[in-house]
Design an enzyme around this catalytic site. Sequence first.
Site, short mmCIF file in Angstrom:
data_model
loop_
_atom_site.label_atom_id
_atom_site.label_comp_id
_atom_site.label_asym_id
_atom_site.label_seq_id
_atom_site.Cartn_x
_atom_site.Cartn_y
_atom_site.Cartn_z
N ASP A 12 34.70 39.58 85.75
CA ASP A 12 33.55 39.59 84.75
C ASP A 12 33.58 41.32 84.28
O ASP A 12 34.17 42.10 85.13
CB ASP A 12 32.40 39.29 85.51
CG ASP A 12 31.14 39.63 84.73
OD1 ASP A 12 30.93 39.23 83.54
OD2 ASP A 12 30.34 40.46 85.33
N ASP A 14 30.58 43.36 82.73
CA ASP A 14 28.99 44.17 82.89
C ASP A 14 28.76 43.80 84.50
O ASP A 14 28.45 42.58 84.94
CB ASP A 14 27.97 43.56 81.82
CG ASP A 14 28.58 43.98 80.60
OD1 ASP A 14 28.45 45.07 80.12
OD2 ASP A 14 28.87 43.16 79.89
N GLY A 47 30.97 37.48 79.22
CA GLY A 47 30.22 36.67 77.84
C GLY A 47 30.51 37.39 76.77
O GLY A 47 29.91 36.88 75.72
N LYS A 186 32.35 29.74 81.90
CA LYS A 186 33.52 30.29 82.26
C LYS A 186 34.42 29.49 83.21
O LYS A 186 35.80 29.49 83.13
CB LYS A 186 33.30 31.69 83.18
CG LYS A 186 32.71 32.77 82.26
CD LYS A 186 32.27 33.95 83.18
CE LYS A 186 31.64 35.02 82.67
NZ LYS A 186 31.42 36.45 83.42
N ASP A 209 29.11 39.11 89.19
CA ASP A 209 27.79 39.60 89.68
C ASP A 209 26.54 38.83 89.04
O ASP A 209 25.28 39.00 89.52
CB ASP A 209 27.42 41.31 89.10
CG ASP A 209 27.14 41.21 87.86
OD1 ASP A 209 26.38 41.85 87.38
OD2 ASP A 209 28.03 41.02 87.13
N ASN A 212 25.72 33.93 84.96
CA ASN A 212 26.84 33.19 84.06
C ASN A 212 28.16 33.23 84.87
O ASN A 212 29.34 32.87 84.16
CB ASN A 212 26.87 34.04 82.57
CG ASN A 212 27.41 35.35 82.87
OD1 ASN A 212 27.32 36.15 83.80
ND2 ASN A 212 28.13 35.77 81.89
#
Length: 259
Positions: A12, A14, A47, A186, A209, A212
């Site tokens: 991921d 962010d 995302g 995902k 984290d 999503n």
Amino acid sequence: MIKKPEAIVFFDLDGTLFNNQLDILPSTYQAIEKLKQNNIMPIISTGRTPLEVIDLMEDTKIDSIIGMNGQVVIYKGEVIFTNNIDKNVITRLYEYSMNKNNIPLAFYNYKMMRVSENSESAQKFYNFLKQDVPPVDDEIYLKEPIQMLLLLCEEGETPYREHFPELTFIRNTPYCVDIFNHGGSKGRGINELLKTKGFDDVPTYAFGDGLNDFEMFLTVDHPIAMGNAVDALKEKAEYVTDTNNNDGIAKALKKFGLI
């Protein structure tokens, strides 16, 4: 014949690969390079759209991405999966959003981004991402396939879930809600990649984290939560590493013997 990697690590962005200043730590850069030297494939799983992370992918030399929460999968420059939202559904959503809630939308596919209006909420969100507000075109969905939408708002998404059961709504930042086809995630994007490329037997790891990342954690062999992750995700993790500001990526990769 595609050469199989020894393992695949999905990152991921962010709150994970990025620290709180949206930078990549030196220890993370070094870890990514060591993964490649060990024939372990790093893949971005985010995302964000591929368009938003072109510079990052060039900088890190990561050439594959699960983008828009799994709505597009690009492997070494080849688009191998897209999950387009039906235009009629988008029309209903846009009309409902404008007439009932006055919440603007963003329209995304893997090649472009547009917004329905250059609103204060749009400016807040893209400033948060350190990006310019995309061009305005509230009819782009009639001309181009759309794989993800955003509600540009700080609150107010709850009624949408009842009115649009065919869609999934996930708040991904304080300023927006990601929207995509129900069942898209995902995790699905990862499964499409593994199936298409014959990597089903390759060990998989994932760092995340946020909410999503939930389906991604249920999909991979070894889910690793950042120390700053939401509690619900930590509960699904095999291991909780240090935070995104404190070398959490490198520390966990060392613990698992990947670097």
